[in-house]
Design an enzyme around this catalytic site. Sequence first.
Site, PDB file in Angstrom:
ATOM      1  N   TYR A  62       4.273   0.507   3.742  1.00 24.58           N
ATOM      2  CA  TYR A  62       2.921   1.083   3.872  1.00 24.58           C
ATOM      3  C   TYR A  62       2.961   2.539   4.310  1.00 24.58           C
ATOM      4  O   TYR A  62       2.032   3.303   4.000  1.00 24.58           O
ATOM      5  CB  TYR A  62       2.073   0.210   4.797  1.00 24.58           C
ATOM      6  CG  TYR A  62       1.680  -1.075   4.109  1.00 24.58           C
ATOM      7  CD1 TYR A  62       0.599  -1.115   3.230  1.00 24.58           C
ATOM      8  CD2 TYR A  62       2.421  -2.244   4.275  1.00 24.58           C
ATOM      9  CE1 TYR A  62       0.262  -2.281   2.554  1.00 24.58           C
ATOM     10  CE2 TYR A  62       2.095  -3.417   3.607  1.00 24.58           C
ATOM     11  CZ  TYR A  62       1.015  -3.413   2.743  1.00 24.58           C
ATOM     12  OH  TYR A  62       0.687  -4.575   2.057  1.00 24.58           O
ATOM     13  N   ARG A  65       3.124   4.170   1.067  1.00 24.07           N
ATOM     14  CA  ARG A  65       1.839   4.129   0.364  1.00 24.07           C
ATOM     15  C   ARG A  65       0.876   5.177   0.922  1.00 24.07           C
ATOM     16  O   ARG A  65       0.117   5.781   0.180  1.00 24.07           O
ATOM     17  CB  ARG A  65       1.196   2.736   0.476  1.00 24.07           C
ATOM     18  CG  ARG A  65       2.022   1.579  -0.046  1.00 24.07           C
ATOM     19  CD  ARG A  65       2.172   1.536  -1.548  1.00 24.07           C
ATOM     20  NE  ARG A  65       2.980   2.591  -2.111  1.00 24.07           N
ATOM     21  CZ  ARG A  65       4.310   2.648  -2.043  1.00 24.07           C
ATOM     22  NH1 ARG A  65       4.988   1.730  -1.394  1.00 24.07           N
ATOM     23  NH2 ARG A  65       4.969   3.637  -2.629  1.00 24.07           N
ATOM     24  N   ASN A  99     -10.253  -2.014  -3.045  1.00 23.27           N
ATOM     25  CA  ASN A  99      -9.192  -1.018  -2.878  1.00 23.27           C
ATOM     26  C   ASN A  99      -8.988  -0.694  -1.401  1.00 23.27           C
ATOM     27  O   ASN A  99      -9.951  -0.630  -0.626  1.00 23.27           O
ATOM     28  CB  ASN A  99      -9.536   0.266  -3.636  1.00 23.27           C
ATOM     29  CG  ASN A  99      -9.590   0.054  -5.129  1.00 23.27           C
ATOM     30  OD1 ASN A  99      -9.009  -0.897  -5.653  1.00 23.27           O
ATOM     31  ND2 ASN A  99     -10.291   0.932  -5.831  1.00 23.27           N
ATOM     32  N   VAL A 100      -7.755  -0.446  -1.028  1.00 27.22           N
ATOM     33  CA  VAL A 100      -7.450  -0.089   0.360  1.00 27.22           C
ATOM     34  C   VAL A 100      -7.245   1.417   0.523  1.00 27.22           C
ATOM     35  O   VAL A 100      -6.964   1.885   1.623  1.00 27.22           O
ATOM     36  CB  VAL A 100      -6.202  -0.849   0.871  1.00 27.22           C
ATOM     37  CG1 VAL A 100      -6.456  -2.345   0.880  1.00 27.22           C
ATOM     38  CG2 VAL A 100      -4.955  -0.516   0.038  1.00 27.22           C
ATOM     39  N   ASP A 101      -7.409   2.185  -0.549  1.00 30.11           N
ATOM     40  CA  ASP A 101      -7.288   3.638  -0.446  1.00 30.11           C
ATOM     41  C   ASP A 101      -8.592   4.236   0.079  1.00 30.11           C
ATOM     42  O   ASP A 101      -9.611   3.559   0.194  1.00 30.11           O
ATOM     43  CB  ASP A 101      -6.910   4.249  -1.803  1.00 30.11           C
ATOM     44  CG  ASP A 101      -7.960   4.026  -2.879  1.00 30.11           C
ATOM     45  OD1 ASP A 101      -9.085   4.525  -2.728  1.00 30.11           O
ATOM     46  OD2 ASP A 101      -7.663   3.341  -3.884  1.00 30.11           O
ATOM     47  N   HIS A 116     -10.694  -5.570   1.579  1.00 33.33           N
ATOM     48  CA  HIS A 116      -9.304  -5.911   1.885  1.00 33.33           C
ATOM     49  C   HIS A 116      -8.649  -4.942   2.849  1.00 33.33           C
ATOM     50  O   HIS A 116      -7.427  -4.825   2.901  1.00 33.33           O
ATOM     51  CB  HIS A 116      -8.490  -5.997   0.584  1.00 33.33           C
ATOM     52  CG  HIS A 116      -8.947  -7.102  -0.310  1.00 33.33           C
ATOM     53  ND1 HIS A 116      -8.736  -7.115  -1.670  1.00 33.33           N
ATOM     54  CD2 HIS A 116      -9.623  -8.257  -0.033  1.00 33.33           C
ATOM     55  CE1 HIS A 116      -9.250  -8.217  -2.188  1.00 33.33           C
ATOM     56  NE2 HIS A 116      -9.790  -8.922  -1.220  1.00 33.33           N
ATOM     57  N   GLY A 181     -13.471  -1.661 -12.849  1.00 31.36           N
ATOM     58  CA  GLY A 181     -12.030  -1.832 -12.701  1.00 31.36           C
ATOM     59  C   GLY A 181     -11.613  -3.041 -11.908  1.00 31.36           C
ATOM     60  O   GLY A 181     -10.565  -3.034 -11.256  1.00 31.36           O
ATOM     61  N   SER A 183     -10.490  -7.086 -11.702  1.00 32.91           N
ATOM     62  CA  SER A 183      -9.852  -8.115 -12.516  1.00 32.91           C
ATOM     63  C   SER A 183     -10.554  -9.459 -12.376  1.00 32.91           C
ATOM     64  O   SER A 183     -10.396 -10.335 -13.232  1.00 32.91           O
ATOM     65  CB  SER A 183      -8.386  -8.272 -12.113  1.00 32.91           C
ATOM     66  OG  SER A 183      -8.287  -8.805 -10.793  1.00 32.91           O
TER      67      SER A 183
END
Length: 238
Positions: A62, A65, A99-101, A116, A181, A183
């Site tokens: 991480y 990341r 998204n975690v960004d 998340h 975007g 899924s």
Amino acid sequence: MFKIFNKKKQRKIFIYSGAGLSAESGLRTFRDSNGLWHEHKIEDVCDYRTWLKNYELVHNFYNSRREELENVKPNAAHLMIAELQKEFGIDNCINVTTNVDNLLERAGVKNVIHLHGNLTEIKNIETNEIVNIGHDIFKIDLKNKIWKPNVVFFNEYCPEYDNLDYNKFLMEDGDIVVTIGMSFVVVSAYKIFSNFIKTHKININLDSETNYGYNFDKCINKKASEGMIQLKKFIDEL
């Protein structure tokens, strides 16, 4: 600019986004490469049952990341979402992301709900204290394993899922619900849409298979930035 339609009633727009939103910024997803996420097995770096055993590996992963995140920028789709929020108003443009960004925030979007978790945060597992470390490297202390990336791992309880039902409660006839975007593997569209409210449901996704089974009013099979342009036209015609 996006035009707000039907001035007699201020409608709301609910935007749910997934990995496809950030793909144009250059961020890879954990569903690429047959279950490998940046050459790592998901169960080694994103599983609540094993993360303490893999403490150093997890934090190194991480840290990388966050370093990667610092070097990318919000793309046109993020910026158009921020523009939408300015037009509809913060309270009438609800953004929920898997998204975690932090690219939505860096684009100017306010009050983002991260289902998340957030890559730029760490959490103390003993006190539940959350610290925002931004894009900094977390210094690993193997003698004191009390800090976890504030990202929801597989086999971990996800408290923000309660927001999905709350948002459905807020929806009214004529509101707009957009998925970008996603899924629908981890979060089913059934968790997002209300069966009792007549909303305009739009799916933006390169993968046409995400269109099936959810009764969308409009499907836009394009990348996020191109899909957002078509979304604007759709909204203007409502």
